[in-house]
Write an enzyme that holds these catalytic residues in place. Structure first.
Site, PDB file in Angstrom:
ATOM      1  N   TYR A   1       0.810  -1.222   0.000  1.00 20.15           N
ATOM      2  CA  TYR A   1       0.000   0.000   0.000  1.00 20.15           C
ATOM      3  C   TYR A   1       0.841   1.270   0.000  1.00 20.15           C
ATOM      4  CZ  TYR A   1      -4.431  -2.465   0.332  1.00 20.15           C
ATOM      5  OH  TYR A   1      -5.529  -3.254   0.054  1.00 20.15           O
TER       6      TYR A   1
ATOM      7  N   GLU B   1      -8.672  -7.582   4.625  1.00 17.87           N
ATOM      8  CA  GLU B   1      -7.818  -8.580   3.978  1.00 17.87           C
ATOM      9  C   GLU B   1      -7.097  -9.451   4.999  1.00 17.87           C
ATOM     10  OE1 GLU B   1      -5.568  -6.001   1.434  1.00 17.87           O
ATOM     11  OE2 GLU B   1      -7.365  -5.485   0.282  1.00 17.87           O
TER      12      GLU B   1
END
Length: 390
Positions: free
Chosen positions: A98, A140
């Site tokens: 990310y 997730e």
């Protein structure tokens, strides 16, 4: 959810960013792959990069997330986040990726907007990005933890192969090693990773279409003669061959609340409904189930025999079909043209859709106009999700 400082900035700049981000994202991906070419080997689809759908997916997700934060302060678009998270986990997206995406995305934004990107605007959109990122990371992590193993992919051996419909093939795999197997749910999908002719691995996602609750993975793949991936599946996969499959993911899973079901599909989009109907039949379901399917003609309908067999075992199930051409078959309540599901709807129905985007847009609109609440309409989009605003 947005801070009081960022809220007015996002509200004011959302139209500008939403308009520009479709041109920003190609620059972002160019930067990302220049710095991390390994992401094109088994994570990102280069076909989707070429046709622009991956860029549209990123643009859509960020714009929809920001719009939702402005319109619904203090909440998050849970359906969108769950859909994205399931796809991320099937590809093995990791938390440490990310910050990499953030760097190259915001470098691309800065280059595109130039002096128009004030420090206040940059800070506000940084907040949006990390709100979305942290929400996805949390989901997730939970999805990864639910699996029977900690791997992203495991080797599976092809044990059965059969043709279905026109240009579609059913492939059944069994474990090729001792990796623990997660029991899947009907409606879930797996990622398939294979090397292409040049050795670069590519990934596609396919719904499990049969034997869902067994230690076996069965998928149905339609040939796209202009595609890169499906011709390899069709032409190169032989009995005994080993392939990489991910753990099962996906949230298009039929609930067990007993309410009437309306399952509407088109073309190869029937794969999740085929699995769901088979599973409902195995468990002796007596629910009211309305099955609707649209196809080009009777011979092109994949998994037709499996679906008809399952429907025959479900006392509460009825079937209606629509075909664009050819003679209408008997016994399938067949109609010419495009699907109209209005007569099948009741206000307490749960509606499940899967098929090409134009089909889903059309039938979802029918359901909404008939008074079905949006939260009772469930759907799956394969490939980059460019329908996130729906």
């Amino acid at each position: 959810m947005l801070s009081p400082k960022s809220f007015p900035v996002i509200e004011a700049t959302l139209p500008i960013i939403a308009e520009r981000i479709s041109s920003i994202t190609p620059n972002f991906y160019n930067r990302l792959f220049a710095a991390h070419p390994e992401l094109l080997d088994g994570t990102f689809s280069r076909s989707n990069q070429k046709n622009g759908t991956q860029q549209q997916a990123l643009a859509g997700s960020i714009a929809v997330f920001a719009t939702y934060l402005v319109k619904h302060p203090g909440t998050a678009p849970e359906t969108m986040l769950a859909r994205v998270a399931h796809k991320h986990t099937s590809l093995g997206v990791a938390e440490e990726q990310y910050p990499i995406v953030y760097k190259h995305l915001f470098d691309a934004i800065a280059e595109d907007l130039g002096d128009a990107l004030t420090p206040e605007t940059a800070d506000a959109w940084t907040e949006v990005y990390w709100l979305m990122a942290h929400a996805l990371i949390k989901i997730e992590k939970d999805l990864y933890a639910q699996q029977a193993n900690a791997g992203i992919y495991a080797p599976w051996k092809l044990v059965e192969r059969a043709e279905t419909g026109v240009d579609s093939v059913i492939l059944s795999f069994e474990p090729a090693d001792g990796t623990p197997v997660t029991v899947a749910k009907p409606g879930q999908f797996v990622s398939v990773r294979m090397p292409m002719a040049d050795g670069l691995r590519q990934v596609r996602q396919y719904t499990l279409s049969n034997d869902v609750e067994h230690a076996r993975r069965t998928i149905t793949v339609k040939l796209d003669v202009n595609g890169e991936f499906s011709p390899v599946i069709h032409n190169n996969m032989e009995i005994g061959g080993v392939i990489e499959l991910s753990n099962p993911y996906g949230d298009l899973v039929i609930d067990n609340d007993g309410s009437p079901l309306v399952i509407a599909t088109a073309g190869i989009g029937c794969t999740p409904s085929a699995a769901a109907l088979q599973t409902l039949a195995v468990h002796g379901s007596t629910r009211k189930i309305t099955v609707l399917h649209a196809d080009q003609e009777i011979t092109t309908w994949p998994l037709r025999e499996q679906m008809l067999e399952s429907i025959g075992k479900l006392p509460g199930a009825t079937l209606s079909t629509w075909f664009e051409r050819g003679e209408l078959p008997e016994g399938l309540n067949a109609h010419s043209g495009y699907m109209d599901l209005t007569a099948a709807l009741s206000e307490d129905a749960q509606v499940y859709l899967c098929g090409p985007l134009p089909f889903m847009n059309a039938v979802r609109t029918q359901a909404l106009e008939a008074g079905i609440p949006a939260e009772r309409i469930h759907y799956e989009v394969f490939g980059p999700d460019v329908w996130l605003a729906a």
